[in-house]
Design a protein around this motif. Sequence first.
Motif, mmCIF file in Angstrom:
data_model
loop_
_atom_site.group_PDB
_atom_site.id
_atom_site.type_symbol
_atom_site.label_atom_id
_atom_site.label_comp_id
_atom_site.label_asym_id
_atom_site.label_seq_id
_atom_site.Cartn_x
_atom_site.Cartn_y
_atom_site.Cartn_z
ATOM 1 N N SER A 108 0.562 11.625 -1.457
ATOM 2 C CA SER A 108 1.172 10.453 -0.837
ATOM 3 C C SER A 108 0.335 9.193 -1.024
ATOM 4 C CB SER A 108 1.374 10.705 0.667
ATOM 5 O OG SER A 108 0.133 10.942 1.302
ATOM 6 N N SER A 109 -0.961 9.339 -1.393
ATOM 7 C CA SER A 109 -1.819 8.163 -1.568
ATOM 8 C C SER A 109 -1.783 7.706 -3.020
ATOM 9 C CB SER A 109 -3.266 8.473 -1.168
ATOM 10 O OG SER A 109 -3.858 9.372 -2.081
ATOM 11 N N ALA A 110 -1.861 6.387 -3.221
ATOM 12 C CA ALA A 110 -1.823 5.807 -4.565
ATOM 13 C C ALA A 110 -3.021 6.277 -5.380
ATOM 14 C CB ALA A 110 -1.794 4.282 -4.477
ATOM 15 N N GLU A 111 -4.190 6.390 -4.726
ATOM 16 C CA GLU A 111 -5.403 6.800 -5.422
ATOM 17 C C GLU A 111 -5.250 8.190 -6.023
ATOM 18 O OE1 GLU A 111 -9.853 8.098 -4.088
ATOM 19 O OE2 GLU A 111 -9.032 6.277 -3.189
ATOM 20 N N ASN A 112 -4.722 9.135 -5.253
ATOM 21 C CA ASN A 112 -4.537 10.496 -5.752
ATOM 22 C C ASN A 112 -3.453 10.561 -6.824
ATOM 23 O OD1 ASN A 112 -6.531 11.460 -4.083
ATOM 24 N ND2 ASN A 112 -5.130 12.092 -2.466
ATOM 25 N N GLN A 113 -2.418 9.742 -6.693
ATOM 26 C CA GLN A 113 -1.383 9.704 -7.732
ATOM 27 C C GLN A 113 -1.968 9.218 -9.059
ATOM 28 O OE1 GLN A 113 2.049 7.480 -6.429
ATOM 29 N NE2 GLN A 113 2.277 8.677 -4.557
ATOM 30 N N ARG B 116 -10.657 3.231 -7.386
ATOM 31 C CA ARG B 116 -10.987 3.547 -6.001
ATOM 32 C C ARG B 116 -11.591 2.336 -5.284
ATOM 33 N NH1 ARG B 116 -13.718 9.223 -4.779
ATOM 34 N NH2 ARG B 116 -13.154 8.425 -2.730
ATOM 35 N N ARG B 117 -12.418 1.585 -6.007
ATOM 36 C CA ARG B 117 -13.000 0.380 -5.424
ATOM 37 C C ARG B 117 -11.919 -0.647 -5.113
ATOM 38 N NH1 ARG B 117 -18.408 -0.818 -5.764
ATOM 39 N NH2 ARG B 117 -17.884 -3.029 -5.961
ATOM 40 N N LEU B 118 -10.910 -0.731 -6.006
ATOM 41 C CA LEU B 118 -9.842 -1.707 -5.803
ATOM 42 C C LEU B 118 -8.894 -1.293 -4.689
ATOM 43 C CD1 LEU B 118 -8.968 -2.595 -9.517
ATOM 44 C CD2 LEU B 118 -10.073 -4.087 -7.843
ATOM 45 N N THR B 119 -8.662 0.022 -4.560
ATOM 46 C CA THR B 119 -7.683 0.483 -3.567
ATOM 47 C C THR B 119 -8.294 0.781 -2.201
ATOM 48 O OG1 THR B 119 -7.943 2.777 -4.340
ATOM 49 C CG2 THR B 119 -6.188 1.467 -5.344
ATOM 50 N N ARG B 120 -9.619 0.781 -2.094
ATOM 51 C CA ARG B 120 -10.252 1.087 -0.806
ATOM 52 C C ARG B 120 -9.817 0.123 0.299
ATOM 53 N NH1 ARG B 120 -15.229 1.349 -2.337
ATOM 54 N NH2 ARG B 120 -15.140 3.567 -2.772
ATOM 55 N N PRO B 121 -9.793 -1.222 0.050
ATOM 56 C CA PRO B 121 -9.319 -2.126 1.112
ATOM 57 C C PRO B 121 -7.892 -1.814 1.545
ATOM 58 C CG PRO B 121 -10.428 -3.372 -0.615
ATOM 59 C CD PRO B 121 -10.253 -1.983 -1.135
ATOM 60 N N LEU B 122 -7.024 -1.445 0.587
ATOM 61 C CA LEU B 122 -5.645 -1.101 0.938
ATOM 62 C C LEU B 122 -5.604 0.188 1.754
ATOM 63 C CD1 LEU B 122 -2.711 -1.951 0.578
ATOM 64 C CD2 LEU B 122 -2.635 -0.602 -1.531
ATOM 65 N N SER B 123 -6.485 1.145 1.415
ATOM 66 C CA SER B 123 -6.556 2.385 2.188
ATOM 67 C C SER B 123 -7.032 2.105 3.612
ATOM 68 C CB SER B 123 -7.516 3.361 1.492
ATOM 69 O OG SER B 123 -7.658 4.543 2.245
ATOM 70 N N ASN B 124 -8.025 1.227 3.762
ATOM 71 C CA ASN B 124 -8.501 0.877 5.103
ATOM 72 C C ASN B 124 -7.397 0.195 5.915
ATOM 73 O OD1 ASN B 124 -11.029 1.873 4.450
ATOM 74 N ND2 ASN B 124 -11.841 -0.106 3.843
ATOM 75 N N LEU B 125 -6.614 -0.653 5.241
ATOM 76 C CA LEU B 125 -5.509 -1.326 5.924
ATOM 77 C C LEU B 125 -4.463 -0.314 6.379
ATOM 78 C CD1 LEU B 125 -3.996 -3.880 6.788
ATOM 79 C CD2 LEU B 125 -3.082 -4.042 4.460
ATOM 80 N N THR B 126 -4.169 0.660 5.517
ATOM 81 C CA THR B 126 -3.188 1.686 5.866
ATOM 82 C C THR B 126 -3.627 2.488 7.086
ATOM 83 O OG1 THR B 126 -2.533 1.876 3.539
ATOM 84 C CG2 THR B 126 -1.932 3.695 4.991
#
Length: 470
Positions: free
Chosen positions: A11-16, A207-217
Motif C-alpha cells: 500500500s506504500s509508494a516506497e514499497n511499490q 526513500r529520502r524523497l518519500t520520507r516527508p510524505l510518509s511522515n505526513l501520512t
Amino acid sequence: MSEKRSRFSLSSAENQIFVILVLAFVVLLFGSAVYQVTQNRTAEEWAKSEYIAKTIAIRLLSLDRMRPEEMQGFVETYSSCKEGLTVTDKPYAPPAGTKIANDIQRFIVTSLETTLADMSLDKSMDDISVAHATFAEHDFAFDKCAPGEIDFPIDGIVISTRLKTGEWLNLSVSEKKFEFGGETIFSAMRIDLFFLLVGIIALFFIRRLTRPLSNLTKAVSRFGTNLEVEEVEESGAADIKLAIRRFNAMQREVRDEVKRRTQMLASVGHDIRTPLTALRVKAELIENDEVREEIIASIEKMERITASALDYVRGESRSEAMQNVDLRALIESECSEFDELGKEVRFTGEDNLHYHCRPIALARAIRNLIDNAIKYGGSADVELINGDQYVQIRVMDDGPGIPDDKLAHVFDPFTRLSEARESEQGGLGLGLAITKAIVDGHDGTLNLEPNEPKGLKAVIQLPFGPRPTA
C-alpha cells in the motif's frame, strides 16, 4: 495478544517502487538470458558478423603500428578462448575456396574498406584468406578455455589478414553458443549487477524523497484517529512542504474548533440542569395529580435528552488516552453489571485478547448495544471473536429487529425507527449514534444485520494495526 501488522505492505509508494525495481531486474536478467540463448551461431555465421570484422580492424590498426618484437606479447594478451590470434609468415591454411568462405572473404573486405578507408589501409581480396579448420585443444588460445568447456576437436573458420610487414594476422572463429555457468552468463550478469546497483542507489534517493510524505501520512492517520495534533517537520520537495504546512495549520484549527464546540455543548448541558431542577421543584407543588405527572414526565424527558446529547458529544470526543486492555475482561465487566440488575446476558469469547483502545469509550459503546438488545429482545448474546487482521464484538437479540428500508438512517442522531422502538421502553435515538462515533474513533466499523431466525445482530469490527499512542 500482540498487534498484527505486516512490516512490508504494497500500500506504500516506497514499497511499490521497490517491487517495480525488483521486477525490472528480474525481467532484465531473464531477457539477457533469452537474448544469449537466441544468439547461438555457427562458425560461418559468426565469422560473417560486424563484431568479427571490427575485431580484425582494431587488431590490424594496433599491430601495424608495432615493432616486430612487440607483436607476440600483444597477440598473447588479446587472445581469448574463442577468439585466438596468431601472427605467421603466411596464411594459417590455404583458402577454402568454397561459396561460404568466399562470402565471408567479401564481407570482411567490404567491412574493412568502410572501417579503414580514412587511414589509408585499404585491403583487397588478395589480403584476406578464409579457410576451414579443425581445432585441437592446443591450437590458437583454446588452452585458455575452462576445462570441459569445449569438446575437442571442433570445426571452425580461420580468417587471415595481411599486415604491412607482409606477415599474416590469423583469427580463429568457432561456433558461438550459450553455456550456463560459463563466461557468457558471467558477461550477461555483469549488466544485470550494474542495473541492480543503479536500482539500489535509486531506491535510496527515492526513500529520502518519500520520507516527508510518509511522515505526513502517519500524522494524518494519528490525527484522523484521535485528533492528536503533532507538528510535521516541513521537508522534502516544495509541493510536499506546502502540503505539510497546510496540514499543520488545518489540524490546529480543527482541534480548536472541536474543543470549542464540545465545551459549548457541555456548558449548555450544565446550564440546562439548573432551570430543569427548579421546574421539577415547582411541578411537585402542583395539586392536580395528572397535570403534575405530565409535567414531571416532560422534565425527565428533557433531562434524558440533555444527558444523551452530552453522551453523544463525549462519544465523538477522542481525548481519552489509548490503553492496552484485555477485551474479554472489559466485556465481561459490562455483562456482569446487567446480570446484577437481573438481566439475561450470555457471553462467550477468547481469553487474553488484548487490544489498544480507549477503554471507557469502548465500554460505553458495548453497553449501549447490550442495553438495546435487552430493551427490544429481552436478553442479549455477546460474542468476542479474534480474526487474523481484526477483532469482532457481536451483540445479538431475538427482538423485532429493524426493517431493511430503514437501516440507512439507523445511525442518525435522534432517529427512532420501528414501532417497538417508538414505545415507552424506547430511548431517544442517540444510543446507536454514540456507539457509531466511538467505533469510528477506533478506525472500526459498526454494522447491523438480521439475526436468524429472528432479531438483530450488531457487529463491531476493530482492526489490528498501528494505534495512536497516549
